[in-house]
Design an enzyme around this catalytic site. Structure first.
Site, PDB file in Angstrom:
ATOM      1  CG  HIS A  82      43.309   1.361 -33.847  1.00 37.61           C
ATOM      2  ND1 HIS A  82      42.132   1.744 -33.249  1.00 37.61           N
ATOM      3  CD2 HIS A  82      44.091   2.475 -33.869  1.00 37.61           C
ATOM      4  CE1 HIS A  82      42.177   3.031 -32.937  1.00 37.61           C
ATOM      5  NE2 HIS A  82      43.374   3.494 -33.308  1.00 37.61           N
ATOM      6  CB  SER A 117      47.947 -30.224 -32.305  1.00 36.49           C
ATOM      7  OG  SER A 117      46.890 -31.005 -32.842  1.00 36.49           O
ATOM      8  CE  LYS A 161      48.132 -25.106 -34.088  1.00 40.22           C
ATOM      9  NZ  LYS A 161      46.720 -25.294 -33.878  1.00 40.22           N
ATOM     10  CD  GLU A 171      46.427 -20.374 -26.533  1.00 39.73           C
ATOM     11  OE1 GLU A 171      45.963 -20.087 -27.638  1.00 39.73           O
ATOM     12  OE2 GLU A 171      46.709 -21.545 -26.200  1.00 39.73           O
TER      13      GLU A 171
END
Ligand code: ARG
Length: 468
Positions: free
Chosen positions: A156, A277, A283, A290
């Site tokens: 979870h 970024s 970043k 992804e």
């Protein structure tokens, strides 16, 4: 040149041609089509439709063209013929004249395309299986490098119990092994040859379909001509196996994205597979992962597309079946790319052992072991669970971990607790106690890694290729 002009008075509408022509994408079948055509030409010789000399001359020219396509000497255009079958016949006719115009005797594009697609898919499935092998190889390498590190295990997305990082690697090796096996199953069922089924009723010439199938490396000839030109469940099966594999890749990516997040910080991904970024200089984004996660959507979509295309089709060939190709080609290409990408990402993973261990130690992930300790002292598990839960509540109220609670506090919960509980609560001890088959104890993980390595080598050898 069209393959079917005789009965028509007017030429096809320009939009209809663009709408219906498939050369743009089915040129991917070029080599498979020519392979099947060479075998068909020889079989026409055996059947007495062509003289032995003519059959050999035709087959040889077809094989020459195939070699030219393979080497890039001949590039199949994206337009100018209805489909790859028309294109091939046109080129061969330009080279051989009337002899090439005999090639289509007793054959239909219906059995031809079904054969081509199975030939193409066989190779594509083999490539994907090799690529899955490479991802597994990268996982096992990672396990070899960092497998003994203590790592937080989650359920979870809540810290549950500590595991070894190698246990995580081997978990995904298991899933990928099943994915590869599913692709192998799909390959086996795709390995039946429709050629000789004609348009739907079977070829009218005395073709030895078993010899033909064997000459193309198929395991058998299809048994029923109507089914042979109709069936696309072999496409569905391959797409289904790819979609399932896509979900595996997506979940691996999701785990790693989380582990690499600022909040977790258990791993760092290589510069070569991350992006910055345009605005925020600090970043380092896990783009490769992804995209692997996102691309699973494409594989699932391809399966849905073909499921919907075939549902409700009457038996035998219908032109709707042409719609099977783009999703199949797309899923195989993008699935392959995702697999190759993931192998590179895995090789770039750097483990932050201290952060991982600290997380595994926190979150009261050793509460089960406090309960087990009490069970050893005769307390029924349900009661021990309740007592350990109370200890967690106490630790939470003090803002410390279970093992940092003073012994008196622990004893206030149960007098059965002694100082010897402390060494039982370290992540190393917790992990070591999971010493069952399939458990995360170091000895088990070590043996599991060896076994996985041996299995992967064996599977690589069984595929007749060097283990990837
Ligand atoms: N391009 C067609 C396909 O992909 C080839 C088969 C055409 N057959 C026919 N009867 N029109 O399915």
């Amino acid at each position: 040149m069209s393959l079917w002009g005789g009965r028509f008075e007017r030429a096809p509408d320009a939009l209809f041609r663009r709408f219906g022509d498939s050369l743009r994408f089915d040129r991917a079948l070029g080599e498979a089509d020519l392979t099947a055509s060479a075998a068909w030409a020889r079989e026409l010789g055996h059947a007495g439709v062509l003289s032995a000399d003519d059959a050999e001359r035709l087959a040889t020219e077809i094989e020459r063209l195939r070699a030219e396509v393979a080497s890039g000497a001949v590039v199949i255009p994206g337009e100018g013929a209805e489909d790859v079958h028309s294109w091939a016949e046109e080129v061969l006719t330009a080279r051989l004249g009337d002899l090439a115009r005999r090639l289509h005797t007793g054959r239909s594009r219906n059995d031809q395309v079904a054969t081509d697609l199975r030939l193409w898919l066989r190779d594509a499935l083999d490539e994907r299986r090799v690529e899955i092998g490479r991802v597994r190889d990268a996982l096992l390498r990672l396990a070899g490098r960092e497998g003994d590190a203590i790592f937080p295990g989650y359920t979870h997305l809540q810290r549950a119990q500590p595991i070894l990082f190698g246990h995580w690697c081997l978990a995904w090796d298991e899933a990928l092994a099943r994915d590869a096996a599913r692709l192998g199953d799909a390959r086996r069922r795709a390995s039946a040859c429709p050629l000789g089924s004609g348009a739907l009723a079977g070829s009218a010439w005395p073709i030895d379909r078993d010899r033909l199938a064997a000459s193309l490396g198929f395991e058998s000839a299809t048994r029923n001509s109507l089914d042979a030109v109709s069936a696309r469940d072999f496409v569905l099966e391959a797409l289904s196996a790819m979609a399932i594999c896509g979900t595996t890749l997506s979940r691996i990516a999701e785990d790693l994205i989380f582990y690499a997040s600022g909040e977790a910080g258990f791993i760092e991904l290589g510069d070569e597979v991350t992006s910055g970024s345009s605005l925020m200089p600090q970043k380092k984004n896990p783009d490769a992962l992804e995209l692997i996660r996102g691309r699973a959507g494409r594989l699932i979509g391809a399966l849905m597309t073909v499921l919907v295309v075939v549902k409700g089709l009457p038996s035998a060939y219908n032109k709707d079946l042409q719609e099977d190709k783009e999703p199949l080609f797309d899923a195989m290409a993008h699935g392959g790319m995702a697999l190759r990408m993931l192998a590179i990402v895995l090789d770039s993973v750097l483990l932050h052992r201290d952060a991982a261990r600290a997380a595994a130690q926190g979150g009261h992930a050793n509460a089960t072991d406090l309960a087990d300790y009490l069970v050893e002292r005769g307390v029924p598990f349900r009661t021990a669970h309740e007592l350990a839960g109370r200890a967690v509540r106490l630790a939470l109220s003090r803002g410390v971990s279970l093992e940092a609670l003073p012994l008196d506090d622990l004893r206030s919960i149960s007098a059965l607790i002694d100082a010897d509980v402390l060494p039982r609560l370290t992540p190393e001890a917790v992990v070591s106690r999971r010493n069952v088959h399939g458990g995360t104890a170091p000895a088990r993980v070590h043996a599991a890694l060896e076994a996985a390595r041996a299995r992967l080598d064996l599977e690589g050898a069984a595929r007749g290729r060097a283990a990837p």
